[in-house]
Design a protein around this motif. Structure first.
Motif, PDB file in Angstrom:
ATOM      1  N   ALA A 100       0.816  -1.219   0.000  1.00 21.19           N
ATOM      2  CA  ALA A 100       0.000   0.000   0.000  1.00 21.19           C
ATOM      3  C   ALA A 100       0.848   1.267   0.000  1.00 21.19           C
ATOM      4  CB  ALA A 100      -0.934   0.004   1.205  1.00 21.19           C
ATOM      5  N   THR A 101       2.019   1.197   0.616  1.00 18.38           N
ATOM      6  CA  THR A 101       2.873   2.386   0.716  1.00 18.38           C
ATOM      7  C   THR A 101       4.050   2.357  -0.249  1.00 18.38           C
ATOM      8  OG1 THR A 101       4.193   1.378   2.484  1.00 18.38           O
ATOM      9  CG2 THR A 101       2.302   2.743   3.157  1.00 18.38           C
ATOM     10  N   ASN A 102       4.149   1.283  -1.018  1.00 22.89           N
ATOM     11  CA  ASN A 102       5.252   1.117  -1.960  1.00 22.89           C
ATOM     12  C   ASN A 102       6.611   1.261  -1.249  1.00 22.89           C
ATOM     13  OD1 ASN A 102       6.372   0.567  -4.447  1.00 22.89           O
ATOM     14  ND2 ASN A 102       6.452   2.736  -5.040  1.00 22.89           N
ATOM     15  N   THR A 103       6.739   0.523  -0.146  1.00 21.41           N
ATOM     16  CA  THR A 103       7.928   0.574   0.704  1.00 21.41           C
ATOM     17  C   THR A 103       8.393  -0.844   0.972  1.00 21.41           C
ATOM     18  OG1 THR A 103       6.957   2.517   1.773  1.00 21.41           O
ATOM     19  CG2 THR A 103       8.786   1.488   2.899  1.00 21.41           C
ATOM     20  N   ASP A 104       9.688  -1.002   1.232  1.00 19.85           N
ATOM     21  CA  ASP A 104      10.217  -2.341   1.495  1.00 19.85           C
ATOM     22  C   ASP A 104       9.792  -2.843   2.880  1.00 19.85           C
ATOM     23  OD1 ASP A 104      12.828  -2.071   3.451  1.00 19.85           O
ATOM     24  OD2 ASP A 104      12.478  -0.270   2.249  1.00 19.85           O
ATOM     25  N   HIS A 105       9.828  -4.162   3.040  1.00 26.32           N
ATOM     26  CA  HIS A 105       9.370  -4.802   4.266  1.00 26.32           C
ATOM     27  C   HIS A 105      10.195  -4.389   5.496  1.00 26.32           C
ATOM     28  CE1 HIS A 105       7.495  -7.450   1.265  1.00 26.32           C
ATOM     29  NE2 HIS A 105       6.559  -7.562   2.183  1.00 26.32           N
ATOM     30  N   GLU A 106      11.489  -4.257   5.353  1.00 28.59           N
ATOM     31  CA  GLU A 106      12.331  -3.908   6.496  1.00 28.59           C
ATOM     32  C   GLU A 106      11.994  -2.507   7.011  1.00 28.59           C
ATOM     33  OE1 GLU A 106      14.921  -4.294   9.620  1.00 28.59           O
ATOM     34  OE2 GLU A 106      14.001  -5.810   8.349  1.00 28.59           O
ATOM     35  N   THR A 107      11.714  -1.588   6.126  1.00 25.48           N
ATOM     36  CA  THR A 107      11.321  -0.249   6.547  1.00 25.48           C
ATOM     37  C   THR A 107      10.003  -0.302   7.317  1.00 25.48           C
ATOM     38  OG1 THR A 107      12.491   0.807   4.738  1.00 25.48           O
ATOM     39  CG2 THR A 107      10.682   2.060   5.720  1.00 25.48           C
ATOM     40  N   ILE A 108       9.066  -1.106   6.859  1.00 23.34           N
ATOM     41  CA  ILE A 108       7.785  -1.252   7.558  1.00 23.34           C
ATOM     42  C   ILE A 108       8.012  -1.845   8.937  1.00 23.34           C
ATOM     43  CG2 ILE A 108       5.522  -2.399   7.541  1.00 23.34           C
ATOM     44  CD1 ILE A 108       5.919  -0.058   5.483  1.00 23.34           C
ATOM     45  N   ARG A 109       8.864  -2.856   9.038  1.00 26.16           N
ATOM     46  CA  ARG A 109       9.166  -3.443  10.348  1.00 26.16           C
ATOM     47  C   ARG A 109       9.775  -2.398  11.286  1.00 26.16           C
ATOM     48  NH1 ARG A 109      10.714  -7.734   6.850  1.00 26.16           N
ATOM     49  NH2 ARG A 109       9.221  -9.428   7.030  1.00 26.16           N
ATOM     50  N   CYS A 110      10.649  -1.563  10.765  1.00 25.49           N
ATOM     51  CA  CYS A 110      11.253  -0.502  11.575  1.00 25.49           C
ATOM     52  C   CYS A 110      10.199   0.517  12.011  1.00 25.49           C
ATOM     53  CB  CYS A 110      12.381   0.185  10.818  1.00 25.49           C
ATOM     54  SG  CYS A 110      13.842  -0.851  10.648  1.00 25.49           S
ATOM     55  N   CYS A 111       9.291   0.863  11.115  1.00 22.50           N
ATOM     56  CA  CYS A 111       8.217   1.787  11.481  1.00 22.50           C
ATOM     57  C   CYS A 111       7.340   1.187  12.580  1.00 22.50           C
ATOM     58  CB  CYS A 111       7.363   2.128  10.266  1.00 22.50           C
ATOM     59  SG  CYS A 111       8.183   3.192   9.058  1.00 22.50           S
ATOM     60  N   LEU A 112       7.058  -0.103  12.485  1.00 15.19           N
ATOM     61  CA  LEU A 112       6.274  -0.769  13.524  1.00 15.19           C
ATOM     62  C   LEU A 112       7.030  -0.779  14.850  1.00 15.19           C
ATOM     63  CD1 LEU A 112       4.744  -3.682  11.446  1.00 15.19           C
ATOM     64  CD2 LEU A 112       3.499  -1.762  12.457  1.00 15.19           C
ATOM     65  N   CYS A 113       8.348  -0.949  14.789  1.00 15.27           N
ATOM     66  CA  CYS A 113       9.166  -0.895  16.006  1.00 15.27           C
ATOM     67  C   CYS A 113       9.150   0.508  16.599  1.00 15.27           C
ATOM     68  CB  CYS A 113      10.601  -1.340  15.715  1.00 15.27           C
ATOM     69  SG  CYS A 113      10.744  -3.105  15.400  1.00 15.27           S
ATOM     70  N   TYR A 114       9.180   1.525  15.743  1.00 12.47           N
ATOM     71  CA  TYR A 114       9.085   2.906  16.222  1.00 12.47           C
ATOM     72  C   TYR A 114       7.753   3.109  16.945  1.00 12.47           C
ATOM     73  CZ  TYR A 114       9.112   7.988  16.289  1.00 12.47           C
ATOM     74  OH  TYR A 114       9.077   9.293  16.700  1.00 12.47           O
ATOM     75  N   TYR A 115       6.658   2.629  16.358  1.00 14.84           N
ATOM     76  CA  TYR A 115       5.349   2.721  16.991  1.00 14.84           C
ATOM     77  C   TYR A 115       5.336   1.973  18.324  1.00 14.84           C
ATOM     78  CZ  TYR A 115       1.984   5.036  13.900  1.00 14.84           C
ATOM     79  OH  TYR A 115       1.243   5.964  13.203  1.00 14.84           O
ATOM     80  N   ALA A 116       5.967   0.803  18.367  1.00 13.55           N
ATOM     81  CA  ALA A 116       6.040   0.029  19.614  1.00 13.55           C
ATOM     82  C   ALA A 116       6.711   0.849  20.712  1.00 13.55           C
ATOM     83  CB  ALA A 116       6.800  -1.276  19.388  1.00 13.55           C
ATOM     84  N   GLY A 117       7.778   1.556  20.355  1.00 10.29           N
ATOM     85  CA  GLY A 117       8.450   2.408  21.326  1.00 10.29           C
ATOM     86  C   GLY A 117       7.627   3.624  21.677  1.00 10.29           C
TER      87      GLY A 117
END
Length: 128
Positions: A100-117
């Motif tokens: 949906a965001t035309n972004t790689d999976h690792e970047t999405i995982r990092c964004c989710l980790c940022y949200y977790a923090g």
């Protein structure tokens, strides 16, 4: 993402490791290589752990490459997609967000980790 959670718990449980991750944001001497060798955290988890700590400490990513919460168009697309998934009751899946965001999976995982923090909630990184 269980290993990511284990590595983040390792950071949360040790004040010195946590402090090194916070300081890595501004001190050029605290590199990925330094963090890997000193704290025995897998190199491929460092980026995610840094994102988690930065979210927790409300630090920006002005000097980093992706993800760049608070300043990046990619992160804005990520936030819109997350909000859309939550409001529609859809399951949050890394692959779906990446497409949906035309972004790689690792970047999405990092964004989710940022949200977790940011929300101090590791459930953000339990998604597949």
């Amino acid at each position: 993402m269980l290993s990511t959670i284990q590595e983040i718990n390792k950071i949360n449980d040790d004040k010195q490791i946590y402090k090194d991750f916070v300081n890595s944001h501004s001190e050029k001497t605290i590199t990925t290589k330094f963090l890997v060798s000193k704290h025995k955290i897998g190199k491929h988890y460092i980026r995610r752990c840094k994102a988690y700590v930065r979210g927790r400490e409300l630090l920006d990513y002005s000097h980093e490459t992706f993800p760049q919460p608070q300043s990046s168009a990619s992160f804005e697309k990520f936030k819109k997609e997350i909000d859309r998934l939550i409001s529609s009751g859809e399951r949050i899946v890394v692959n779906r967000i990446a497409k949906a965001t035309n972004t790689d999976h690792e970047t999405i995982r990092c964004c989710l980790c940022y949200y977790a923090g940011l929300y101090n909630d590791l459930d953000w990184i339990k998604f597949k």
